[in-house]
Design a protein around this motif. Structure first.
Motif, PDB file in Angstrom:
ATOM      1  N   PRO B  50    -163.194 -85.525 -43.773  1.00 48.99           N
ATOM      2  CA  PRO B  50    -163.590 -84.862 -44.923  1.00 48.99           C
ATOM      3  C   PRO B  50    -164.432 -85.976 -45.733  1.00 48.99           C
ATOM      4  N   SER B  51    -164.150 -87.371 -45.571  1.00 47.28           N
ATOM      5  CA  SER B  51    -164.900 -88.251 -46.417  1.00 47.28           C
ATOM      6  C   SER B  51    -164.751 -89.719 -45.632  1.00 47.28           C
ATOM      7  N   LYS B  52    -165.606 -90.535 -46.146  1.00 49.62           N
ATOM      8  CA  LYS B  52    -165.543 -91.985 -45.954  1.00 49.62           C
ATOM      9  C   LYS B  52    -164.220 -92.613 -46.067  1.00 49.62           C
ATOM     10  N   GLU B  53    -163.461 -92.171 -47.021  1.00 47.10           N
ATOM     11  CA  GLU B  53    -162.084 -92.719 -47.005  1.00 47.10           C
ATOM     12  C   GLU B  53    -161.180 -92.189 -46.061  1.00 47.10           C
ATOM     13  N   GLU B  54    -161.240 -91.104 -45.672  1.00 46.77           N
ATOM     14  CA  GLU B  54    -160.380 -90.535 -44.613  1.00 46.77           C
ATOM     15  C   GLU B  54    -160.709 -91.071 -43.392  1.00 46.77           C
ATOM     16  N   LEU B  55    -162.123 -91.724 -43.175  1.00 44.77           N
ATOM     17  CA  LEU B  55    -162.455 -92.285 -41.810  1.00 44.77           C
ATOM     18  C   LEU B  55    -161.664 -93.585 -41.986  1.00 44.77           C
ATOM     19  N   MET B  56    -161.653 -94.348 -43.115  1.00 43.77           N
ATOM     20  CA  MET B  56    -161.290 -95.647 -43.068  1.00 43.77           C
ATOM     21  C   MET B  56    -159.537 -95.566 -42.972  1.00 43.77           C
ATOM     22  N   ASN B  57    -158.988 -94.604 -43.654  1.00 39.38           N
ATOM     23  CA  ASN B  57    -157.801 -94.340 -43.375  1.00 39.38           C
ATOM     24  C   ASN B  57    -157.113 -93.815 -41.997  1.00 39.38           C
ATOM     25  N   GLU B  58    -158.067 -93.543 -41.033  1.00 36.06           N
ATOM     26  CA  GLU B  58    -157.785 -93.414 -39.757  1.00 36.06           C
ATOM     27  C   GLU B  58    -158.033 -94.720 -38.876  1.00 36.06           C
ATOM     28  N   LEU B  59    -158.902 -95.345 -39.390  1.00 39.43           N
ATOM     29  CA  LEU B  59    -159.061 -96.790 -38.775  1.00 39.43           C
ATOM     30  C   LEU B  59    -158.066 -97.682 -39.245  1.00 39.43           C
ATOM     31  N   LEU B  60    -157.353 -97.555 -40.351  1.00 38.43           N
ATOM     32  CA  LEU B  60    -156.161 -98.555 -40.933  1.00 38.43           C
ATOM     33  C   LEU B  60    -155.080 -98.066 -39.744  1.00 38.43           C
ATOM     34  N   ARG B  61    -154.826 -96.709 -39.734  1.00 36.98           N
ATOM     35  CA  ARG B  61    -153.746 -96.300 -39.059  1.00 36.98           C
ATOM     36  C   ARG B  61    -153.764 -96.704 -37.542  1.00 36.98           C
ATOM     37  N   ARG B  62    -154.916 -96.589 -36.979  1.00 35.84           N
ATOM     38  CA  ARG B  62    -154.937 -96.960 -35.721  1.00 35.84           C
ATOM     39  C   ARG B  62    -154.735 -98.537 -35.599  1.00 35.84           C
ATOM     40  N   PHE B  63    -155.360 -99.376 -36.556  1.00 34.89           N
ATOM     41  CA  PHE B  63    -155.201-100.729 -36.566  1.00 34.89           C
ATOM     42  C   PHE B  63    -153.352-101.106 -36.476  1.00 34.89           C
ATOM     43  N   GLU B  64    -153.199-100.439 -37.769  1.00 35.39           N
ATOM     44  CA  GLU B  64    -151.557-100.678 -37.875  1.00 35.39           C
ATOM     45  C   GLU B  64    -150.818-100.266 -36.798  1.00 35.39           C
ATOM     46  N   ASP B  65    -151.146 -99.196 -35.917  1.00 35.28           N
ATOM     47  CA  ASP B  65    -150.468 -99.004 -34.513  1.00 35.28           C
ATOM     48  C   ASP B  65    -150.504-100.211 -33.668  1.00 35.28           C
ATOM     49  N   ARG B  66    -151.768-100.637 -33.676  1.00 34.49           N
ATOM     50  CA  ARG B  66    -151.924-101.866 -32.616  1.00 34.49           C
ATOM     51  C   ARG B  66    -151.066-103.115 -33.328  1.00 34.49           C
ATOM     52  N   ILE B  67    -151.063-103.339 -34.405  1.00 33.64           N
ATOM     53  CA  ILE B  67    -150.353-104.362 -34.766  1.00 33.64           C
ATOM     54  C   ILE B  67    -148.857-104.244 -34.562  1.00 33.64           C
ATOM     55  N   ARG B  68    -148.314-103.025 -35.043  1.00 31.99           N
ATOM     56  CA  ARG B  68    -146.946-102.816 -34.723  1.00 31.99           C
ATOM     57  C   ARG B  68    -146.591-102.799 -33.234  1.00 31.99           C
ATOM     58  N   GLU B  69    -147.452-102.362 -32.291  1.00 30.80           N
ATOM     59  CA  GLU B  69    -147.274-102.566 -30.722  1.00 30.80           C
ATOM     60  C   GLU B  69    -146.963-103.852 -30.393  1.00 30.80           C
ATOM     61  N   LEU B  70    -147.893-104.896 -31.006  1.00 27.04           N
ATOM     62  CA  LEU B  70    -147.782-106.384 -30.588  1.00 27.04           C
ATOM     63  C   LEU B  70    -146.576-106.887 -31.294  1.00 27.04           C
ATOM     64  N   GLY B  71    -146.133-106.247 -32.499  1.00 31.68           N
ATOM     65  CA  GLY B  71    -144.926-106.904 -33.112  1.00 31.68           C
ATOM     66  C   GLY B  71    -143.714-106.495 -32.173  1.00 31.68           C
ATOM     67  N   ASN B  72    -143.724-105.471 -31.519  1.00 30.23           N
ATOM     68  CA  ASN B  72    -142.733-105.054 -30.855  1.00 30.23           C
ATOM     69  C   ASN B  72    -142.465-105.851 -29.443  1.00 30.23           C
ATOM     70  N   ALA B  73    -143.519-106.748 -28.821  1.00 27.36           N
ATOM     71  CA  ALA B  73    -143.510-107.552 -27.826  1.00 27.36           C
ATOM     72  C   ALA B  73    -142.103-108.330 -27.702  1.00 27.36           C
ATOM     73  N   GLY B  74    -141.568-108.856 -29.097  1.00 26.73           N
ATOM     74  CA  GLY B  74    -140.218-109.323 -28.980  1.00 26.73           C
ATOM     75  C   GLY B  74    -139.291-108.741 -28.267  1.00 26.73           C
ATOM     76  N   GLU B  75    -138.997-107.392 -28.066  1.00 28.97           N
ATOM     77  CA  GLU B  75    -138.222-106.629 -27.481  1.00 28.97           C
ATOM     78  C   GLU B  75    -138.231-107.066 -25.950  1.00 28.97           C
ATOM     79  N   GLU B  76    -139.366-107.040 -25.437  1.00 28.92           N
ATOM     80  CA  GLU B  76    -139.745-107.319 -24.071  1.00 28.92           C
ATOM     81  C   GLU B  76    -139.420-108.813 -23.829  1.00 28.92           C
ATOM     82  N   ALA B  77    -139.685-109.700 -25.014  1.00 28.40           N
ATOM     83  CA  ALA B  77    -139.429-111.146 -24.999  1.00 28.40           C
ATOM     84  C   ALA B  77    -137.982-111.420 -24.330  1.00 28.40           C
ATOM     85  N   GLY B  78    -137.202-110.917 -24.831  1.00 28.11           N
ATOM     86  CA  GLY B  78    -135.758-111.287 -24.363  1.00 28.11           C
ATOM     87  C   GLY B  78    -135.461-110.997 -23.109  1.00 28.11           C
ATOM     88  N   ARG B  79    -136.097-110.308 -22.307  1.00 21.62           N
ATOM     89  CA  ARG B  79    -135.822-109.528 -21.107  1.00 21.62           C
ATOM     90  C   ARG B  79    -136.545-110.540 -20.022  1.00 21.62           C
TER      91      ARG B  79
END
Lengths: 189, 189
Positions: B50-79
């Protein structure tokens, strides 16, 4: 304005301004309120400071000096006997959180924007110099890069201060103890 | 717009926008430039966003997902087996610096302002949960407060990324190695 009386009046103006800035912010504070708090007249203000801005700059300079002084505690840290090092580092970190916590408004102003970046880098440089010195003394691990370690420590202390001292959720002792525990083992040999 | 073709076009728009935003900033980029970069017409843009802003929001959401995914690596670390833990943690931190470094513009946008505080806290919460889990597994020291340790780590990683990845003065490997070295000993039992 030389002389003991002048210095006392000056100190009263600084103390009154600091209190007001902390309570109402820099922009929300007028010169009239500062002089009223110090029990002085408006005219007397300008005998000591050309402007509210100059008074603020002096408060920031003093605050920066105290931050730097604490940052330099690392120099002394390396000369502590083995068993005393952790206690000394913890004490220094608590003192740093205390200084930031007691001056939250100045902390906010001092660490924001371009001035903040300068202070942060200067503080980190001081800590890095001391890490390097303590590496040469064999106290700090040779595998640590002093610059990166110092900047990590400064960034963590700053963030924790913002996050917990503003809302009072953690005490300066808790923060100092945890920061020391977290960083000391990684830094030491 | 369902279907494989729709998804591909959408992905091309996202990729073009990301490239432009990184080079010229969000405000300096127009929808015309985004569609030109994707080899599409202006009209087709609005079939997907619908707008440039919405595209940006989607980019940010995807980026945040990837950050969070890496942040969760700690779960695996303990194993990880004992001897592999440091290598695993180092690898995870390098991956995080790499992600931030490859998306400096998104990093800047994602971590600024109120949204930034939210992402930072969420990321720290993920890391803290994993520290807690690894405390119960006996891998992480019981003396560490997971919340404070996680926030310190996130603050340090963010600062080092800003400071060194923008100007290319340090590699992601150097930063990841040093951050692991600095924090791991303090965190582990």
């Amino acid at each position: 304005m030389a002389g003991v009386k002048g210095e006392t009046t000056r100190a009263r103006l600084l103390a009154s301004a600091e209190e007001r800035f902390a309570a109402q912010g820099y922009h929300g504070t007028t010169v009239s309120q500062i002089v009223a708090g110090a029990g002085l007249t408006q005219a007397s203000f300008y005998l000591y400071f050309p402007s509210k801005e100059e008074l603020m700059n002096e408060l920031l300079r003093r605050f920066e000096d105290r931050i730097r002084e604490l940052g330099n505690a690392g120099e002394e840290a390396g000369r502590q006997p083995d068993g005393k090092l952790e206690a000394f580092a913890t004490h220094s970190l608590i003192a740093m959180f205390k200084l930031l916590g007691e001056n939250l408004n100045l902390t906010r102003i001092a660490l924001q924007g371009a001035a903040g970046e300068r202070i942060r880098l200067e503080l980190a440089r001081g800590v890095a110099d001391n890490l390097r010195l303590n590496q040469s003394r064999g106290v700090v691990s040779p595998e640590i890069e002093p610059g990166l370690a110092a900047e990590s420590l400064v960034a963590a202390v700053e963030y924790l201060a913002y996050r917990y001292l503003m809302n009072g959720e953690r005490s300066v002792e808790e923060l100092g103890n945890q920061a020391a525990r977290l960083f000391l083992r990684g830094i030491l040999k």
